[in-house]
Design a protein around this motif. Structure first.
Motif, PDB file in Angstrom:
ATOM      1  N   VAL A   3     -94.928 -79.022 -20.832  1.00 41.25           N
ATOM      2  CA  VAL A   3     -93.820 -78.612 -19.971  1.00 41.25           C
ATOM      3  C   VAL A   3     -93.045 -79.865 -19.582  1.00 41.25           C
ATOM      4  CG1 VAL A   3     -93.124 -77.323 -17.929  1.00 41.25           C
ATOM      5  CG2 VAL A   3     -95.281 -76.751 -19.075  1.00 41.25           C
ATOM      6  N   HIS A   4     -91.807 -79.977 -20.034  1.00 45.59           N
ATOM      7  CA  HIS A   4     -91.014 -81.191 -19.835  1.00 45.59           C
ATOM      8  C   HIS A   4     -90.410 -81.242 -18.426  1.00 45.59           C
ATOM      9  CE1 HIS A   4     -87.041 -79.214 -19.951  1.00 45.59           C
ATOM     10  NE2 HIS A   4     -87.523 -78.443 -20.915  1.00 45.59           N
ATOM     11  N   GLY A   5     -89.791 -82.384 -18.140  1.00 45.97           N
ATOM     12  CA  GLY A   5     -89.190 -82.584 -16.832  1.00 45.97           C
ATOM     13  C   GLY A   5     -87.682 -82.696 -16.892  1.00 45.97           C
ATOM     14  N   ILE A   6     -87.113 -83.563 -16.027  1.00 44.40           N
ATOM     15  CA  ILE A   6     -85.672 -83.709 -15.934  1.00 44.40           C
ATOM     16  C   ILE A   6     -85.114 -84.291 -17.231  1.00 44.40           C
ATOM     17  CG2 ILE A   6     -85.685 -83.981 -13.428  1.00 44.40           C
ATOM     18  CD1 ILE A   6     -85.434 -87.010 -13.857  1.00 44.40           C
ATOM     19  N   GLY A   7     -83.811 -84.065 -17.430  1.00 38.61           N
ATOM     20  CA  GLY A   7     -83.163 -84.628 -18.606  1.00 38.61           C
ATOM     21  C   GLY A   7     -82.145 -83.672 -19.188  1.00 38.61           C
ATOM     22  N   ALA A  45    -105.687 -77.557 -31.659  1.00 40.02           N
ATOM     23  CA  ALA A  45    -105.122 -76.613 -30.693  1.00 40.02           C
ATOM     24  C   ALA A  45    -103.730 -76.234 -31.153  1.00 40.02           C
ATOM     25  CB  ALA A  45    -105.061 -77.231 -29.295  1.00 40.02           C
ATOM     26  N   GLU A  46    -103.389 -74.989 -30.935  1.00 36.67           N
ATOM     27  CA  GLU A  46    -102.022 -74.534 -31.217  1.00 36.67           C
ATOM     28  C   GLU A  46    -101.185 -74.905 -30.003  1.00 36.67           C
ATOM     29  OE1 GLU A  46     -99.866 -70.554 -33.072  1.00 36.67           O
ATOM     30  OE2 GLU A  46    -101.879 -70.452 -32.216  1.00 36.67           O
ATOM     31  N   THR A  47    -100.122 -75.648 -30.244  1.00 32.22           N
ATOM     32  CA  THR A  47     -99.392 -76.273 -29.148  1.00 32.22           C
ATOM     33  C   THR A  47     -97.948 -75.787 -29.088  1.00 32.22           C
ATOM     34  OG1 THR A  47    -100.717 -78.269 -29.484  1.00 32.22           O
ATOM     35  CG2 THR A  47     -98.771 -78.471 -28.097  1.00 32.22           C
ATOM     36  N   ARG A  48     -97.507 -75.524 -27.882  1.00 29.52           N
ATOM     37  CA  ARG A  48     -96.132 -75.084 -27.652  1.00 29.52           C
ATOM     38  C   ARG A  48     -95.450 -76.045 -26.705  1.00 29.52           C
ATOM     39  NH1 ARG A  48     -94.313 -71.254 -23.454  1.00 29.52           N
ATOM     40  NH2 ARG A  48     -92.142 -70.731 -23.860  1.00 29.52           N
ATOM     41  N   PHE A  49     -94.216 -76.415 -27.007  1.00 31.64           N
ATOM     42  CA  PHE A  49     -93.374 -77.203 -26.114  1.00 31.64           C
ATOM     43  C   PHE A  49     -92.452 -76.227 -25.405  1.00 31.64           C
ATOM     44  CE2 PHE A  49     -89.801 -79.808 -24.854  1.00 31.64           C
ATOM     45  CZ  PHE A  49     -90.387 -80.995 -24.442  1.00 31.64           C
ATOM     46  N   ALA A  50     -92.699 -76.004 -24.126  1.00 34.67           N
ATOM     47  CA  ALA A  50     -91.933 -75.011 -23.359  1.00 34.67           C
ATOM     48  C   ALA A  50     -90.595 -75.611 -22.951  1.00 34.67           C
ATOM     49  CB  ALA A  50     -92.729 -74.583 -22.123  1.00 34.67           C
ATOM     50  N   ASP A  51     -89.543 -75.210 -23.619  1.00 30.55           N
ATOM     51  CA  ASP A  51     -88.216 -75.799 -23.423  1.00 30.55           C
ATOM     52  C   ASP A  51     -87.349 -74.877 -22.569  1.00 30.55           C
ATOM     53  OD1 ASP A  51     -85.829 -77.135 -23.581  1.00 30.55           O
ATOM     54  OD2 ASP A  51     -85.436 -76.614 -25.671  1.00 30.55           O
ATOM     55  N   TYR A  52     -86.978 -75.346 -21.391  1.00 32.61           N
ATOM     56  CA  TYR A  52     -86.083 -74.589 -20.512  1.00 32.61           C
ATOM     57  C   TYR A  52     -84.800 -75.367 -20.238  1.00 32.61           C
ATOM     58  CZ  TYR A  52     -88.293 -77.699 -17.060  1.00 32.61           C
ATOM     59  OH  TYR A  52     -88.772 -78.797 -16.389  1.00 32.61           O
ATOM     60  N   VAL A 208    -100.042 -79.344 -19.908  1.00 37.29           N
ATOM     61  CA  VAL A 208     -99.694 -80.747 -19.703  1.00 37.29           C
ATOM     62  C   VAL A 208     -98.237 -80.773 -19.266  1.00 37.29           C
ATOM     63  CG1 VAL A 208     -99.519 -83.036 -20.728  1.00 37.29           C
ATOM     64  CG2 VAL A 208    -101.309 -81.460 -21.499  1.00 37.29           C
ATOM     65  N   SER A 209     -97.988 -81.187 -18.030  1.00 39.41           N
ATOM     66  CA  SER A 209     -96.635 -81.123 -17.475  1.00 39.41           C
ATOM     67  C   SER A 209     -96.190 -82.490 -16.988  1.00 39.41           C
ATOM     68  CB  SER A 209     -96.592 -80.108 -16.329  1.00 39.41           C
ATOM     69  OG  SER A 209     -97.552 -80.425 -15.323  1.00 39.41           O
ATOM     70  N   HIS A 210     -94.876 -82.673 -16.950  1.00 35.86           N
ATOM     71  CA  HIS A 210     -94.310 -83.980 -16.616  1.00 35.86           C
ATOM     72  C   HIS A 210     -93.120 -83.815 -15.684  1.00 35.86           C
ATOM     73  CE1 HIS A 210     -91.424 -87.369 -17.728  1.00 35.86           C
ATOM     74  NE2 HIS A 210     -92.425 -88.005 -17.155  1.00 35.86           N
ATOM     75  N   SER A 211     -93.042 -84.675 -14.658  1.00 41.69           N
ATOM     76  CA  SER A 211     -91.865 -84.764 -13.803  1.00 41.69           C
ATOM     77  C   SER A 211     -91.569 -83.407 -13.155  1.00 41.69           C
ATOM     78  CB  SER A 211     -90.692 -85.280 -14.648  1.00 41.69           C
ATOM     79  OG  SER A 211     -89.527 -85.484 -13.902  1.00 41.69           O
ATOM     80  N   LEU A 212     -90.326 -82.934 -13.230  1.00 41.63           N
ATOM     81  CA  LEU A 212     -89.985 -81.610 -12.698  1.00 41.63           C
ATOM     82  C   LEU A 212     -90.877 -80.537 -13.299  1.00 41.63           C
ATOM     83  CD1 LEU A 212     -88.236 -79.481 -11.245  1.00 41.63           C
ATOM     84  CD2 LEU A 212     -86.572 -79.706 -13.127  1.00 41.63           C
ATOM     85  N   LEU A 230    -107.712 -76.658 -17.760  1.00 40.60           N
ATOM     86  CA  LEU A 230    -107.232 -77.975 -17.348  1.00 40.60           C
ATOM     87  C   LEU A 230    -105.722 -77.940 -17.113  1.00 40.60           C
ATOM     88  CD1 LEU A 230    -107.739 -81.022 -16.890  1.00 40.60           C
ATOM     89  CD2 LEU A 230    -107.382 -81.348 -19.356  1.00 40.60           C
ATOM     90  N   LEU A 231    -105.316 -78.463 -15.959  1.00 41.09           N
ATOM     91  CA  LEU A 231    -103.910 -78.713 -15.651  1.00 41.09           C
ATOM     92  C   LEU A 231    -103.748 -80.219 -15.511  1.00 41.09           C
ATOM     93  CD1 LEU A 231    -101.000 -78.060 -14.692  1.00 41.09           C
ATOM     94  CD2 LEU A 231    -101.951 -77.741 -12.384  1.00 41.09           C
ATOM     95  N   VAL A 232    -102.821 -80.782 -16.287  1.00 39.63           N
ATOM     96  CA  VAL A 232    -102.532 -82.212 -16.216  1.00 39.63           C
ATOM     97  C   VAL A 232    -101.104 -82.382 -15.723  1.00 39.63           C
ATOM     98  CG1 VAL A 232    -102.320 -84.372 -17.501  1.00 39.63           C
ATOM     99  CG2 VAL A 232    -104.129 -82.743 -18.090  1.00 39.63           C
ATOM    100  N   THR A 233    -100.929 -83.164 -14.656  1.00 34.56           N
ATOM    101  CA  THR A 233     -99.597 -83.456 -14.142  1.00 34.56           C
ATOM    102  C   THR A 233     -99.338 -84.952 -14.272  1.00 34.56           C
ATOM    103  OG1 THR A 233    -100.555 -83.466 -11.896  1.00 34.56           O
ATOM    104  CG2 THR A 233     -99.407 -81.477 -12.604  1.00 34.56           C
ATOM    105  N   LEU A 234     -98.180 -85.295 -14.835  1.00 35.61           N
ATOM    106  CA  LEU A 234     -97.816 -86.681 -15.126  1.00 35.61           C
ATOM    107  C   LEU A 234     -96.516 -87.032 -14.412  1.00 35.61           C
ATOM    108  CD1 LEU A 234     -98.276 -86.445 -19.017  1.00 35.61           C
ATOM    109  CD2 LEU A 234    -100.000 -87.187 -17.350  1.00 35.61           C
ATOM    110  N   GLY A 235     -96.499 -88.137 -13.685  1.00 30.80           N
ATOM    111  CA  GLY A 235     -95.267 -88.570 -13.031  1.00 30.80           C
ATOM    112  C   GLY A 235     -94.693 -87.485 -12.150  1.00 30.80           C
ATOM    113  N   SER A 236     -95.523 -86.897 -11.310  1.00 33.36           N
ATOM    114  CA  SER A 236     -95.135 -85.701 -10.559  1.00 33.36           C
ATOM    115  C   SER A 236     -94.470 -86.031  -9.225  1.00 33.36           C
ATOM    116  CB  SER A 236     -96.369 -84.834 -10.298  1.00 33.36           C
ATOM    117  OG  SER A 236     -96.025 -83.731  -9.478  1.00 33.36           O
ATOM    118  N   PRO A 237     -93.377 -85.316  -8.895  1.00 33.01           N
ATOM    119  CA  PRO A 237     -92.773 -85.444  -7.565  1.00 33.01           C
ATOM    120  C   PRO A 237     -93.361 -84.470  -6.553  1.00 33.01           C
ATOM    121  CG  PRO A 237     -91.349 -84.091  -8.923  1.00 33.01           C
ATOM    122  CD  PRO A 237     -92.540 -84.492  -9.794  1.00 33.01           C
TER     123      PRO A 237
END
Length: 334
Positions: A3-7, A45-52, A208-212, A230-237
């Motif tokens: 799960v991506h963040g800002i940009g 693992a089957e992996t998805r990039f959740a793009d919003y 696996v989530s990042h930022s926003l 497992l929930l992984v948060t990276l660079g989280s606000p």
């Protein structure tokens, strides 16, 4: 699921590849070279990039908090947007100042102090006198000043403060909970629906989530019925109290019910991340799970990218171990 963040607009297929390659580098550094092919070729693992990302550029999804002069209608801003963004930017600059003083970096601390001195009031009372959009232009200039700090100067991500502010404003727009034009669903609800689209509650899900994206994932999982080992948060606000934490839903914030383990990673030099307070402010779920925060150190001051985090052995190691404990294969559907 990534799960991506800002940009700006994303190329989901390309970013999925980049995130997996970064994770493979981290796995190798963590002593899991045997997992590299499994990650990059997709059999571990089957992996998805959740793009919003397109929802922030869709005219029908535009919400309050957009930045005038960065492709958004000026008439949509109001005092609440100004107050939020001013508080958020102040928190980010405070972090740069704090980190610089810890390192004894007087030049960066001086730049941060200069930026803080330029900040407008957070109450937004002078908006009408200044003219529509002026508070956001001021914030853009403040961030331009901040980007002159030695470690931030010449950042490839943002050439000036206004593009950076435009991306940071996505946090405010998500948290505003405002209905989009012609759609009864709020922008944040549409984003969460997009992220969860294609997931199967009958199959375990690693996030696996990042930022926003950490805010989005946290709220999306609150009603999710499947296992989340497992929930992984990276660079989280998430731990930015006044600006973010107090606006989360539900209140008071607590670990999503089906999350079995939560690892939160922060880099001391990541200005989007508040100091590690998340575990003190997040209530446990019924299983007693709370976020466990660990610090990583990357090269350079501007380290707010998901791939820099994923290349860290401390991040990749437990993630690969969770995948190996499988079968942890997430439903993939576009």
């Amino acid at each position: 699921m990534f799960v991506h963040g800002i940009g700006g607009l994303r190329d989901a297929a390309e970013e999925r590849r980049e995130w997996l390659n970064a994770l493979a580098d981290g796995a190798r550094a963590a002593g899991h070279a045997d997992a590299v092919s499994g990650l990059t070729q997709g059999w571990l693992a089957e992996t998805r990039f959740a793009d919003y990302s397109d929802l922030f550029t869709d005219p029908d999804a535009q919400g309050a908090g957009a930045v005038p002069g960065a492709g958004a209608p000026e008439e949509r801003e109001d005092q609440q947007d100004t107050a939020f963004m001013t508080a958020f930017v102040r928190a980010l600059i405070d972090e740069v100042d704090h980190q610089a003083r810890e390192r004894g970096d007087r030049r960066t601390a001086a730049v941060a102090e200069d930026a803080l001195a330029q900040l407008p009031d957070e109450d937004g009372e002078d908006d009408q006198e200044q003219g529509v959009g002026e508070p956001f232009r001021v914030l853009g200039r403040v961030l331009t000043t901040l980007l002159q700090a030695p470690g931030l100067r010449g950042s490839a991500q943002w050439a000036s403060g206004l593009p950076l502010l435009s991306h940071l404003s996505q946090v405010g727009r998500y948290l505003r909970r405002r209905e989009a034009d012609g759609d009864k669903r709020t922008l944040d609800a549409r984003i969460r629906d997009r992220v969860l689209s294609g997931t199967d509650p009958d199959r375990p899900l690693i996030v696996v989530s990042h930022s926003l994206g950490t805010v989005v994932a946290f709220e999306a999982l609150r009603g999710y019925g499947g296992r989340v080992p497992l929930l992984v948060t990276l660079g989280s606000p998430l731990a930015t109290g006044a600006a973010v934490l107090q606006r989360l839903e539900p209140q008071p914030p607590r670990t999503p019910a089906r999350v079995e383990r939560w690892l939160n990673f922060w880099d001391r030099d990541d200005i989007v991340v508040g100091r590690p307070r998340l575990e003190r402010w997040m209530r446990p779920n019924a299983s007693g799970v709370v976020p466990v925060t660990a610090r990583v150190d990357s090269d350079g001051l501007w380290v707010h990218t998901a791939t820099k985090y994923l290349r860290q052995a401390a991040v990749a190691g437990p993630l690969v171990e969770a995948l190996k404990a499988g079968p942890l294969v997430e439903a993939f559907e576009k």
